[in-house]
Motif scaffolding. Structure first.
Motif, mmCIF file in Angstrom:
data_model
loop_
_atom_site.group_PDB
_atom_site.id
_atom_site.type_symbol
_atom_site.label_atom_id
_atom_site.label_comp_id
_atom_site.label_asym_id
_atom_site.label_seq_id
_atom_site.Cartn_x
_atom_site.Cartn_y
_atom_site.Cartn_z
ATOM 1 N N LYS A 239 -49.566 133.275 22.821
ATOM 2 C CA LYS A 239 -49.026 132.221 23.662
ATOM 3 C C LYS A 239 -48.121 132.823 24.733
ATOM 4 O O LYS A 239 -47.321 133.718 24.443
ATOM 5 C CB LYS A 239 -48.215 131.233 22.822
ATOM 6 C CG LYS A 239 -49.018 130.477 21.771
ATOM 7 C CD LYS A 239 -48.108 129.596 20.935
ATOM 8 C CE LYS A 239 -48.884 128.864 19.851
ATOM 9 N NZ LYS A 239 -47.972 128.047 18.988
ATOM 10 N N PRO A 240 -48.202 132.362 25.971
ATOM 11 C CA PRO A 240 -47.266 132.827 26.996
ATOM 12 C C PRO A 240 -45.828 132.591 26.547
ATOM 13 O O PRO A 240 -45.459 131.478 26.175
ATOM 14 C CB PRO A 240 -47.622 131.957 28.200
ATOM 15 C CG PRO A 240 -49.063 131.591 27.985
ATOM 16 C CD PRO A 240 -49.205 131.422 26.506
ATOM 17 N N GLY A 241 -45.021 133.663 26.539
ATOM 18 C CA GLY A 241 -43.643 133.546 26.085
ATOM 19 C C GLY A 241 -43.514 133.389 24.579
ATOM 20 O O GLY A 241 -42.480 132.920 24.086
ATOM 21 N N PRO B 263 -49.430 141.485 29.307
ATOM 22 C CA PRO B 263 -48.326 141.020 28.468
ATOM 23 C C PRO B 263 -47.703 142.179 27.691
ATOM 24 O O PRO B 263 -48.385 143.145 27.333
ATOM 25 C CB PRO B 263 -49.004 140.023 27.523
ATOM 26 C CG PRO B 263 -50.213 139.568 28.259
ATOM 27 C CD PRO B 263 -50.685 140.763 29.025
ATOM 28 N N ILE B 264 -46.408 142.081 27.438
ATOM 29 C CA ILE B 264 -45.691 143.096 26.665
ATOM 30 C C ILE B 264 -45.258 142.494 25.333
ATOM 31 O O ILE B 264 -44.573 141.467 25.307
ATOM 32 C CB ILE B 264 -44.447 143.597 27.415
ATOM 33 C CG1 ILE B 264 -44.844 144.244 28.739
ATOM 34 C CG2 ILE B 264 -43.657 144.595 26.558
ATOM 35 C CD1 ILE B 264 -43.652 144.613 29.618
ATOM 36 N N GLU C 88 -35.909 131.171 26.842
ATOM 37 C CA GLU C 88 -35.765 129.927 27.598
ATOM 38 C C GLU C 88 -36.266 130.076 29.035
ATOM 39 O O GLU C 88 -36.765 129.119 29.635
ATOM 40 C CB GLU C 88 -34.302 129.480 27.588
ATOM 41 C CG GLU C 88 -33.846 128.976 26.229
ATOM 42 C CD GLU C 88 -32.387 128.571 26.213
ATOM 43 O OE1 GLU C 88 -31.632 129.034 27.098
ATOM 44 O OE2 GLU C 88 -32.001 127.789 25.327
ATOM 45 N N GLN C 89 -36.142 131.277 29.583
ATOM 46 C CA GLN C 89 -36.596 131.493 30.950
ATOM 47 C C GLN C 89 -38.112 131.363 31.095
ATOM 48 O O GLN C 89 -38.617 131.180 32.210
ATOM 49 C CB GLN C 89 -36.141 132.865 31.464
ATOM 50 C CG GLN C 89 -34.640 132.945 31.715
ATOM 51 C CD GLN C 89 -34.259 134.179 32.515
ATOM 52 O OE1 GLN C 89 -34.728 134.368 33.631
ATOM 53 N NE2 GLN C 89 -33.402 135.009 31.935
ATOM 54 N N THR C 90 -38.837 131.430 29.992
ATOM 55 C CA THR C 90 -40.290 131.270 30.072
ATOM 56 C C THR C 90 -40.663 129.863 30.529
ATOM 57 O O THR C 90 -41.800 129.640 30.977
ATOM 58 C CB THR C 90 -40.955 131.545 28.708
ATOM 59 O OG1 THR C 90 -40.488 130.595 27.740
ATOM 60 C CG2 THR C 90 -40.634 132.953 28.226
ATOM 61 N N ASN D 224 -44.758 136.851 30.154
ATOM 62 C CA ASN D 224 -45.459 138.073 29.744
ATOM 63 C C ASN D 224 -44.732 138.840 28.653
ATOM 64 O O ASN D 224 -45.270 139.804 28.106
ATOM 65 C CB ASN D 224 -45.673 138.996 30.945
ATOM 66 C CG ASN D 224 -46.944 138.652 31.694
ATOM 67 O OD1 ASN D 224 -47.800 137.958 31.166
ATOM 68 N ND2 ASN D 224 -47.064 139.132 32.918
ATOM 69 N N LEU D 225 -43.512 138.434 28.327
ATOM 70 C CA LEU D 225 -42.780 139.081 27.238
ATOM 71 C C LEU D 225 -42.971 138.265 25.965
ATOM 72 O O LEU D 225 -42.585 137.097 25.893
ATOM 73 C CB LEU D 225 -41.289 139.185 27.569
ATOM 74 C CG LEU D 225 -40.435 139.899 26.507
ATOM 75 C CD1 LEU D 225 -40.843 141.363 26.373
ATOM 76 C CD2 LEU D 225 -38.950 139.791 26.857
#
Length: 448
Positions: free
Chosen positions: A139-141, A238-239, A268-270, A278-279
């Protein structure tokens, strides 16, 4: 019935063997989602992965089904993918059965206690734990928290999560806070630079710490800017960042507050900064957090939290089969009662039974003796308790009690992290028969 992991790995292996190519990132995601939940629509998959439905259904899906159809020469699509792969994997297993014991197969098995290698047959899945982990990091983030007592298999699971991420062409970073020198923990500024330097090295980037570090702005802002403005843009995938032994921070309240709050802020910044999606974060810890954290700044109230359970009787039987051992109902009951399903203890018993040719009945009868196979491990646990009088005193209370004991929260969390007690809310009981017998009767040291 095959697991999603088995079917997914089988498909990837078959595609690579037939075509000498691999699926790309989004094709792998689609395949995993279809195998894991055949009822999930393309629209749902697209929304979860931040792609358009048309791109998934009109571009990625046709490419995937065409490739699978080519590999097996029979029409494969979303509706029949799971059944087709299950049938073909079952046929493969029938053609290549393996009924030999580890010794007969020449399988090398390291002494239990270290992370289990990826290729090892002695890793037992605790479904649906693994599947949920793999889904979360896609999932993104994605934000995943895994908690359990020590020696429950957190790091072995983490290595499989990392391996899964690599299959999707993620960049991966594994940082164990158990390896941080105390002088670094004692200096907030040193810790943040150490953290960023470690991240940079593992991602094989050139260090630009001095360009981003600003003492006037502070370490937290500098660290965030370094990752947001340099690390994330420099990596075109993604990392996955796995942080192991996070509980090591809890002895350093100031650093712990800052670090955990920062992880929460990155997550939260996602919601409003796409680059942070990507993190993907994975936190591993062996105890609950016993420092006071603002609920709005705690990373332990967001993301997916999974607690690694002990082995069930079925999982113990599965592990025994990998060792070539057919357990009787009596032996299985004895294993479960004596070791409470603790993976390390069960593994140790089966390892010595097979590779040292010691009957299980003999292992059971000598389990708490000074010459038994568990003596070194039990001595280490005893020495640890004796070095921390408050833990020793608290555990004595639990050992002596005829009913669950109420313990102070921090003390309870620490004993639970050692695996010595079970907690139901704030009441504690000894976690298995081996610990009850050894610490109460065998040495007569801790109760004295």
């Amino acid at each position: 019935m095959h697991s999603t992991q088995d079917l997914f790995d089988f498909a990837l292996e078959s595609i690579k063997n037939k075509t000498q190519t691999e699926l790309n990132y989004i094709q792998k995601i689609l395949l995993w989602e279809v195998l894991n939940n055949p009822q999930k629509s393309y629209r749902e998959i697209a929304e979860e992965q931040n792609y358009s439905e048309r791109y998934i259904s009109h571009t990625i899906a046709p490419q995937l089904w065409e490739k699978l159809t080519y590999v097996w020469g029979e029409k494969i699509g979303k509706k029949n993918c799971y059944v087709q792969l299950s049938n073909r994997l079952a046929q493969k297993k029938q053609l290549y059965p393996s009924e030999l014991s580890p010794n007969q197969q020449g399988i090398s098995c390291q002494l239990p206690g270290s992370p289990i290698p990826l290729e090892s047959p002695f890793y037992v899945e605790r479904s649906p734990i693994e599947s949920k982990c793999y889904q979360e990091i896609l999932k993104p983030g994605g934000f995943l928290r895994i908690t359990s007592a020590k020696k429950m298999g957190k790091t072995s699971l983490a290595q499989r999560i990392i391996n899964r991420a690599k299959q999707y062409n993620f960049s991966t970073v594994y940082i164990s806070l158990n390896l941080v020198e105390s002088q670094i923990f004692n200096s907030t500024a040193k810790f943040w630079r150490w953290f960023c330097a470690n991240l940079t090295r593992q991602l094989e980037l050139a260090s630009q710490l001095d360009d981003y570090w600003d003492e006037d702005m502070g370490s937290l802002v500098s660290c965030t800017a370094y990752i947001q403005d340099y690390i994330l843009p420099a990596i075109d995938s993604p990392i996955l960042l796995v942080l192991d032994d996070v509980n090591q921070l809890f002895s350093f309240p100031t650093l712990s507050h800052d670090f955990l709050a920062l992880l929460r802020s990155w997550h939260e910044q996602t919601n409003y900064n796409v680059i942070w999606q990507n993190l993907r974060l994975v936190l591993l810890k062996s105890t609950d957090c016993y420092i006071a954290l603002d609920v709005n700044k705690s990373p332990f109230t967001v993301g997916l939290c999974l607690s690694l359970p002990r082995f069930t009787a079925d999982q113990v039987e599965e592990l025994a089969r990998q060792y070539g051992v057919q357990l009787s109902s009596t032996e299985l009951a004895e294993l479960m009662s004596l070791f409470g399903g603790f993976p390390y203890l069960v593994n140790l018993a089966l390892y010595h039974s097979v590779f040292d040719d010691i009957p299980l009945r003999e292992l059971f009868s000598t389990a708490t003796s000074e010459t038994g196979i568990f003596s070194q491990y039990l001595h280490e646990e005893l020495n640890y308790l004796q070095n921390y009088p408050e833990l020793e005193t608290g555990f004595k209370q639990v050992l002596r009690a005829q009913a669950p004991v109420e313990l102070e929260q921090v003390l309870a969390f620490k004993l639970k992290s050692l695996g010595l007690i079970d907690l139901k809310e704030t009441t504690a009981t000894v976690s298995c028969q081996l610990y009850q017998e050894y610490f109460s009767y065998a040495t007569q040291l801790i109760i004295g």
